[in-house]
Write an enzyme that holds these catalytic residues in place. Sequence first.
Site, PDB file in Angstrom:
ATOM      1  N   MET A  24       0.843  -1.200   0.000  1.00  0.00           N
ATOM      2  CA  MET A  24       0.000   0.000   0.000  1.00  0.00           C
ATOM      3  C   MET A  24       0.877   1.249   0.000  1.00  0.00           C
ATOM      4  SD  MET A  24      -3.443  -0.949   2.016  1.00  0.00           S
ATOM      5  CE  MET A  24      -2.866  -0.682   3.675  1.00  0.00           C
ATOM      6  N   HIS A  28       9.089   1.119   3.455  1.00  0.00           N
ATOM      7  CA  HIS A  28      10.177   1.110   4.448  1.00  0.00           C
ATOM      8  C   HIS A  28      11.035  -0.131   4.210  1.00  0.00           C
ATOM      9  CE1 HIS A  28       7.604  -1.854   6.373  1.00  0.00           C
ATOM     10  NE2 HIS A  28       6.637  -0.956   6.515  1.00  0.00           N
ATOM     11  N   HIS A  31       9.358  -3.534   3.463  1.00  0.00           N
ATOM     12  CA  HIS A  31       8.946  -3.759   2.069  1.00  0.00           C
ATOM     13  C   HIS A  31      10.152  -4.121   1.208  1.00  0.00           C
ATOM     14  CE1 HIS A  31       5.667  -0.821   3.391  1.00  0.00           C
ATOM     15  NE2 HIS A  31       4.969  -1.859   2.996  1.00  0.00           N
TER      16      HIS A  31
END
Length: 263
Positions: A24, A28, A31
């Site tokens: 989404m 950071h 991810h």
Amino acid sequence: MLVVRDIQALRAAAAGPLAFVPTMGNLHEGHLSLVNLARGHAKKVGVSIFVNRLQFRPGEDFDSYPRTFERDCAMLEAAGVDLLFAPDEKVLYPQRQDFKVEPGPLGEDLEGRFRPGFFRGVATVVMKLLNCVQPVAAVFGKKDYQQLLVIRGMVRQLDLPVAIVPGETVREADGLAMSSRNGYLSAAERAEAPRLYRLLHMVKQGMPPDRAMQELAAAGWQPDYLEVRRRSDLAVPGPGDKELVALGAARLGRTRLIDNLEF
Ligand code: AMP
């Protein structure tokens, strides 16, 4: 990195085996660790950024969810991502989404008790994204443990031709699981936030989960649940079960944090 906004362009760009990381946005290190893991599963890596209205309830943070597209693009470009799918709502939901993926009892437990319909929204968008991208593998973080199990169950029961790859939770130095929602925390709340993970550790070491909930409440949190479950299906464990996971969700001020610890 090729950035595509619609399904036609995506289909053209996503030819050949691809490993996929749905997100989404507001990216950071957590991810990026999934992106690195994806690279081991196909030559090309694709990421999606889409804040999925279907998984938010009225009053939740859909409108205020952090949207940082330029920064996200730069991070993905630097991480060597080949393809970014960033559809508008109109692309993924051109009409009201009446057909939905219903996860069943697993989707109504734990998170589902406090966020009714959440996993239906998640499963539906992931099904759509998998159909659009058609990856050979898709990576999901253990940070969202129940989500990983819901997606695994969906892929298995609906015979989707994709391998689901779990990624370990990336944490800040003090143990707080990285999350896009950590940005909502005040400085005082940020200092308090690692307590959730510390208490999961104490539960692993034998503290009764109810006591851990009380400690959260005593420290000013509003806990939703903190429970020990079986890793494989999140059922309540029996005496013979050895592979367990402690899962917790609690609000700190206006921020709802979730975390878990396998043991
Ligand atoms: P989100 O953007 O929050 O929807 O998350 C996208 C993916 O990243 C999901 O598979 C999450 O489980 C995963 N993820 C989120 N936080 C972390 C983290 N701290 N470590 C590893 N994976 C994460």
